[in-house]
Design an enzyme around this catalytic site. Sequence first.
Site, PDB file in Angstrom:
ATOM      1  N   CYS A   9       3.251  17.506  -6.537  1.00  0.00           N
ATOM      2  CA  CYS A   9       2.429  17.536  -8.146  1.00  0.00           C
ATOM      3  C   CYS A   9       3.613  18.623  -8.681  1.00  0.00           C
ATOM      4  O   CYS A   9       4.175  20.227  -8.558  1.00  0.00           O
ATOM      5  CB  CYS A   9       1.278  18.872  -7.498  1.00  0.00           C
ATOM      6  N   LYS A  34       0.820  -0.968  -0.009  1.00  0.00           N
ATOM      7  CA  LYS A  34      -0.160   0.051  -0.376  1.00  0.00           C
ATOM      8  C   LYS A  34       0.545   1.267  -0.069  1.00  0.00           C
ATOM      9  O   LYS A  34       1.610   1.606   0.837  1.00  0.00           O
ATOM     10  CB  LYS A  34      -0.515   0.344   1.283  1.00  0.00           C
ATOM     11  N   CYS A  62      -3.460  12.931  -9.007  1.00  0.00           N
ATOM     12  CA  CYS A  62      -4.047  12.201  -9.854  1.00  0.00           C
ATOM     13  C   CYS A  62      -3.545  11.172 -10.431  1.00  0.00           C
ATOM     14  O   CYS A  62      -3.392  10.255 -11.170  1.00  0.00           O
ATOM     15  CB  CYS A  62      -3.716  13.100 -11.119  1.00  0.00           C
ATOM     16  N   HIS A  66      -1.922  16.846 -14.056  1.00  0.00           N
ATOM     17  CA  HIS A  66      -3.011  16.695 -14.024  1.00  0.00           C
ATOM     18  C   HIS A  66      -4.098  17.946 -15.162  1.00  0.00           C
ATOM     19  O   HIS A  66      -5.271  16.816 -15.144  1.00  0.00           O
ATOM     20  CB  HIS A  66      -3.936  17.230 -12.276  1.00  0.00           C
ATOM     21  N   CYS A  80       0.060  15.191  -5.386  1.00  0.00           N
ATOM     22  CA  CYS A  80      -0.478  14.881  -6.267  1.00  0.00           C
ATOM     23  C   CYS A  80      -1.257  14.342  -6.045  1.00  0.00           C
ATOM     24  O   CYS A  80      -1.112  13.645  -5.092  1.00  0.00           O
ATOM     25  CB  CYS A  80       0.922  14.240  -7.111  1.00  0.00           C
TER      26      CYS A  80
END
Length: 109
Positions: A87, A58, A78, A91, A76
């Site tokens: 990020c 995970k 996406c 996206h 981020c």
Amino acid sequence: MATPFCAAACRLSVSPPNAAPSAPGRARALARRGLVVAVRAEAGVGGINPSIRKEEEKVVDTVLAGELSKPLTPYCRCWRSGTFPLCDGSHVKHNKATGDNVGPLLVKK
């Protein structure tokens, strides 16, 4: 269970618990009302994480806000960022290609 954001941004099929499957538009309406909905992946649709740290069971990251070097840090959501977990604006391209509306998580110091 998932948050309304996850249901909308992950583009998964959602429905209220103990209800027949519903359209994604209904999921967004439920999310606007602040309701939590059950989430299940649609058959034949790949996972949201195509390549990041796949050897881990995970993927979980923790950041203490007091340790951030900038007053505002974008993370981020996406899974397309080349600087993940930060990020890099990927996206925007993802949203244009898919019709999605995902954006970064902004963490303030």
